[in-house]
Design a protein around this motif. Structure first.
Motif, PDB file in Angstrom:
ATOM      1  N   GLY A  97      32.404  40.762  14.209  1.00 43.08           N
ATOM      2  CA  GLY A  97      32.546  39.402  13.689  1.00 43.08           C
ATOM      3  C   GLY A  97      32.523  38.412  14.830  1.00 43.08           C
ATOM      4  O   GLY A  97      31.628  38.445  15.666  1.00 43.08           O
ATOM      5  N   ASP A  98      33.535  37.560  14.880  1.00 39.86           N
ATOM      6  CA  ASP A  98      33.612  36.557  15.946  1.00 39.86           C
ATOM      7  C   ASP A  98      34.179  37.124  17.245  1.00 39.86           C
ATOM      8  O   ASP A  98      34.244  36.436  18.248  1.00 39.86           O
ATOM      9  N   THR A  99      34.628  38.353  17.189  1.00 36.56           N
ATOM     10  CA  THR A  99      35.289  38.920  18.368  1.00 36.56           C
ATOM     11  C   THR A  99      34.332  39.742  19.214  1.00 36.56           C
ATOM     12  O   THR A  99      33.579  40.551  18.693  1.00 36.56           O
ATOM     13  N   VAL A 100      34.365  39.496  20.513  1.00 31.92           N
ATOM     14  CA  VAL A 100      33.610  40.341  21.438  1.00 31.92           C
ATOM     15  C   VAL A 100      34.646  41.173  22.193  1.00 31.92           C
ATOM     16  O   VAL A 100      35.546  40.624  22.821  1.00 31.92           O
ATOM     17  N   VAL A 101      34.541  42.482  22.060  1.00 28.28           N
ATOM     18  CA  VAL A 101      35.526  43.361  22.704  1.00 28.28           C
ATOM     19  C   VAL A 101      34.885  44.035  23.911  1.00 28.28           C
ATOM     20  O   VAL A 101      33.897  44.746  23.789  1.00 28.28           O
ATOM     21  N   LEU A 102      35.479  43.762  25.069  1.00 30.53           N
ATOM     22  CA  LEU A 102      34.944  44.304  26.319  1.00 30.53           C
ATOM     23  C   LEU A 102      35.940  45.337  26.833  1.00 30.53           C
ATOM     24  O   LEU A 102      37.130  45.031  26.961  1.00 30.53           O
ATOM     25  N   SER A 103      35.479  46.554  27.077  1.00 31.00           N
ATOM     26  CA  SER A 103      36.442  47.547  27.569  1.00 31.00           C
ATOM     27  C   SER A 103      35.912  48.255  28.813  1.00 31.00           C
ATOM     28  O   SER A 103      34.711  48.457  28.959  1.00 31.00           O
ATOM     29  N   VAL A 104      36.841  48.584  29.695  1.00 27.75           N
ATOM     30  CA  VAL A 104      36.510  49.350  30.910  1.00 27.75           C
ATOM     31  C   VAL A 104      37.352  50.621  30.875  1.00 27.75           C
ATOM     32  O   VAL A 104      38.579  50.557  30.886  1.00 27.75           O
ATOM     33  N   ASN A 123      39.392  49.016  40.101  1.00 24.12           N
ATOM     34  CA  ASN A 123      40.547  49.900  39.864  1.00 24.12           C
ATOM     35  C   ASN A 123      40.111  51.216  39.237  1.00 24.12           C
ATOM     36  O   ASN A 123      40.583  52.282  39.625  1.00 24.12           O
ATOM     37  N   ALA A 124      39.217  51.123  38.236  1.00 20.84           N
ATOM     38  CA  ALA A 124      38.780  52.332  37.514  1.00 20.84           C
ATOM     39  C   ALA A 124      38.183  53.326  38.508  1.00 20.84           C
ATOM     40  O   ALA A 124      38.444  54.537  38.435  1.00 20.84           O
ATOM     41  N   ILE A 125      37.413  52.815  39.477  1.00 19.69           N
ATOM     42  CA  ILE A 125      36.810  53.703  40.482  1.00 19.69           C
ATOM     43  C   ILE A 125      37.888  54.210  41.445  1.00 19.69           C
ATOM     44  O   ILE A 125      37.984  55.398  41.743  1.00 19.69           O
ATOM     45  N   LYS A 126      38.727  53.252  41.882  1.00 21.34           N
ATOM     46  CA  LYS A 126      39.762  53.584  42.874  1.00 21.34           C
ATOM     47  C   LYS A 126      40.732  54.658  42.360  1.00 21.34           C
ATOM     48  O   LYS A 126      41.136  55.547  43.107  1.00 21.34           O
ATOM     49  N   TYR A 127      41.089  54.567  41.078  1.00 15.60           N
ATOM     50  CA  TYR A 127      42.084  55.507  40.536  1.00 15.60           C
ATOM     51  C   TYR A 127      41.439  56.697  39.820  1.00 15.60           C
ATOM     52  O   TYR A 127      42.087  57.366  39.021  1.00 15.60           O
ATOM     53  N   SER A 128      40.134  56.936  40.077  1.00  7.86           N
ATOM     54  CA  SER A 128      39.460  58.120  39.514  1.00  7.86           C
ATOM     55  C   SER A 128      38.969  58.994  40.657  1.00  7.86           C
ATOM     56  O   SER A 128      38.335  58.502  41.586  1.00  7.86           O
ATOM     57  N   LEU A 171      37.460  39.141  37.106  1.00  2.71           N
ATOM     58  CA  LEU A 171      38.257  39.996  36.211  1.00  2.71           C
ATOM     59  C   LEU A 171      37.626  41.391  36.120  1.00  2.71           C
ATOM     60  O   LEU A 171      38.298  42.414  36.274  1.00  2.71           O
ATOM     61  N   LEU A 172      36.298  41.427  35.899  1.00  2.00           N
ATOM     62  CA  LEU A 172      35.615  42.716  35.759  1.00  2.00           C
ATOM     63  C   LEU A 172      35.624  43.496  37.074  1.00  2.00           C
ATOM     64  O   LEU A 172      35.807  44.715  37.073  1.00  2.00           O
ATOM     65  N   HIS A 173      35.470  42.779  38.194  1.00  2.00           N
ATOM     66  CA  HIS A 173      35.545  43.446  39.497  1.00  2.00           C
ATOM     67  C   HIS A 173      36.903  44.124  39.655  1.00  2.00           C
ATOM     68  O   HIS A 173      36.990  45.259  40.122  1.00  2.00           O
ATOM     69  N   ASN A 174      37.957  43.417  39.276  1.00  3.02           N
ATOM     70  CA  ASN A 174      39.297  43.997  39.417  1.00  3.02           C
ATOM     71  C   ASN A 174      39.437  45.242  38.543  1.00  3.02           C
ATOM     72  O   ASN A 174      39.973  46.261  38.986  1.00  3.02           O
ATOM     73  N   LEU A 175      38.951  45.167  37.290  1.00  2.50           N
ATOM     74  CA  LEU A 175      39.113  46.314  36.381  1.00  2.50           C
ATOM     75  C   LEU A 175      38.222  47.487  36.807  1.00  2.50           C
ATOM     76  O   LEU A 175      38.678  48.634  36.846  1.00  2.50           O
ATOM     77  N   GLY A 199      45.935  42.611  41.374  1.00  2.00           N
ATOM     78  CA  GLY A 199      44.661  42.586  40.639  1.00  2.00           C
ATOM     79  C   GLY A 199      44.824  42.402  39.133  1.00  2.00           C
ATOM     80  O   GLY A 199      44.169  41.545  38.527  1.00  2.00           O
ATOM     81  N   LEU A 200      45.705  43.190  38.526  1.00  2.00           N
ATOM     82  CA  LEU A 200      45.856  43.100  37.075  1.00  2.00           C
ATOM     83  C   LEU A 200      46.578  41.825  36.653  1.00  2.00           C
ATOM     84  O   LEU A 200      46.333  41.280  35.576  1.00  2.00           O
ATOM     85  N   ARG A 201      47.473  41.345  37.512  1.00  2.00           N
ATOM     86  CA  ARG A 201      48.157  40.073  37.223  1.00  2.00           C
ATOM     87  C   ARG A 201      47.099  38.954  37.118  1.00  2.00           C
ATOM     88  O   ARG A 201      47.146  38.104  36.237  1.00  2.00           O
ATOM     89  N   ILE A 202      46.134  39.014  38.046  1.00  3.79           N
ATOM     90  CA  ILE A 202      45.060  38.021  38.049  1.00  3.79           C
ATOM     91  C   ILE A 202      44.191  38.181  36.795  1.00  3.79           C
ATOM     92  O   ILE A 202      43.826  37.189  36.160  1.00  3.79           O
ATOM     93  N   CYS A 203      43.887  39.429  36.431  1.00  2.00           N
ATOM     94  CA  CYS A 203      43.106  39.668  35.194  1.00  2.00           C
ATOM     95  C   CYS A 203      43.804  39.018  34.016  1.00  2.00           C
ATOM     96  O   CYS A 203      43.177  38.356  33.185  1.00  2.00           O
ATOM     97  N   LYS A 204      45.106  39.215  33.951  1.00  2.00           N
ATOM     98  CA  LYS A 204      45.867  38.675  32.812  1.00  2.00           C
ATOM     99  C   LYS A 204      45.820  37.148  32.826  1.00  2.00           C
ATOM    100  O   LYS A 204      45.647  36.510  31.790  1.00  2.00           O
ATOM    101  N   ARG A 205      45.971  36.578  34.013  1.00  3.10           N
ATOM    102  CA  ARG A 205      45.944  35.109  34.108  1.00  3.10           C
ATOM    103  C   ARG A 205      44.589  34.551  33.686  1.00  3.10           C
ATOM    104  O   ARG A 205      44.512  33.537  33.002  1.00  3.10           O
TER     105      ARG A 205
END
Ligand code: ADP
Length: 268
Positions: free
Chosen positions: A177-184, A158-163, A151-155, A220-226
């Motif tokens: 709290g109980d949530t871990v938020v991961l952002s790219v 993409n971030a590198i590819k589209y920059s 998932l992270l490889h795909n994100l 790629g993003l379809r797979i991330c979502k899955r």
């Protein structure tokens, strides 16, 4: 007919005139699925074996390298491209095998920091024209590590590819709290607002000259979502067209948690 249709026929005609029963022989369909799985398993092996050899021998050549800086850089390019091909093969074959369901996850408990350090050092070597940064606390999570990596490889890919060269790609882990938020986040070409709702769709690619000039499959993003859905995580995209994009994954579902606000341009 299902129960509801039968009920309607009976009620409509008052007296039943007859009942249709339909049998469908699924043997061929099941056999086809089995043959498809066997074929994909073989194809996956056939594709990965030469790629692993290319990768391994190139690393060996780099370790013993005595030539010019230019030829060393060429070897780096071979590694980069073989990794890209490996990821494409993984994405395509795993997607065909539909191996993104909750039952197929292999969940363990592990620390995010070593995983990110490993991923980022790879990208820092293979994408020297981008600033690839990350920030995380010592967070432990429960997940399928290989799938999270994909998932992270795909994100990040993409971030590198589209920059454009010189852009920044930043991965951030925040706990709330109980949530871990991961952002790219990236400082790339961005996604137009009217295209954002569709980016997780199968084979979807943004229809703009800037996007179309960059190669991709729309998987790629379809797979991330899955992968996110199989874990029960939320995933979504925010973007300012022409300025940059942020993909956010919520690793636990506590809705009161505010998502990180990204300001563009990013500072590295
Ligand atoms: P692709 O292989 O085409 O990159 P993806 O499924 O990974 O397929 O992404 C779908 C589409 O979303 C891409 O074709 C691209 O138009 C857009 N997209 C994805 N990530 C980014 C990003 N970080 N910046 C700009 N556009 C993006």
């Amino acid at each position: 007919f299902d129960d509801r249709t039968l009920h309607l026929i009976f009620n409509f005609t008052r007296t039943p005139r007859g009942v249709f029963i339909m049998w469908r022989d699924q043997t061929e369909a099941v056999r086809f699925e089995e043959r498809k799985d066997a074929f994909l398993a073989e194809l996956s092996h056939d594709f990965r074996t030469p790629l692993t050899a290319i990768h391994g021998y190139t690393e060996l050549l780099m370790a013993r390298h005595e030539g010019s800086e230019k030829s060393y850089h060429m070897l780096e390019q071979v590694i980069q491209e073989s990794e890209r091909l490996e990821r494409l093969v993984d994405n395509f074959l795993d997607y065909q095998k539909e191996s993104y369901t909750a039952e197929q996850l292999s969940v363990t408990t592990f620390a995010l920091r070593p995983l990110l350090e490993d991923l980022m050092s790879g990208y820092q070597t293979t994408s020297p024209l981008h600033a690839v940064t990350f920030q995380t606390n010592d967070v432990w999570i429960q997940a399928d590590e290989e799938k999270l990596r994909q998932l992270l490889h795909n994100l990040i890919g993409n971030a590198i590819k589209y920059s454009p060269d010189g852009g920044t790609v930043h991965t951030q882990v925040e706990e709330c709290g109980d949530t871990v938020v991961l952002s790219v986040s990236d400082t790339g070409i961005g996604i137009p607002a009217d295209a954002l709702p569709y980016v997780f769709d199968e084979y979807y690619r943004v229809d703009s000259a800037a996007h179309q000039s960059i190669k991709g499959t729309g998987l790629g993003l379809r797979i991330c979502k899955r992968i996110a859905e199989a874990h029960g995580w939320g995933i979504h995209a925010d973007s300012v067209y022409g300025e940059g994009t942020t993909f956010t994954i919520e690793l636990h579902t506590r809705t009161s948690c505010p998502l990180p606000q990204t300001s563009f341009p990013l500072t590295s």
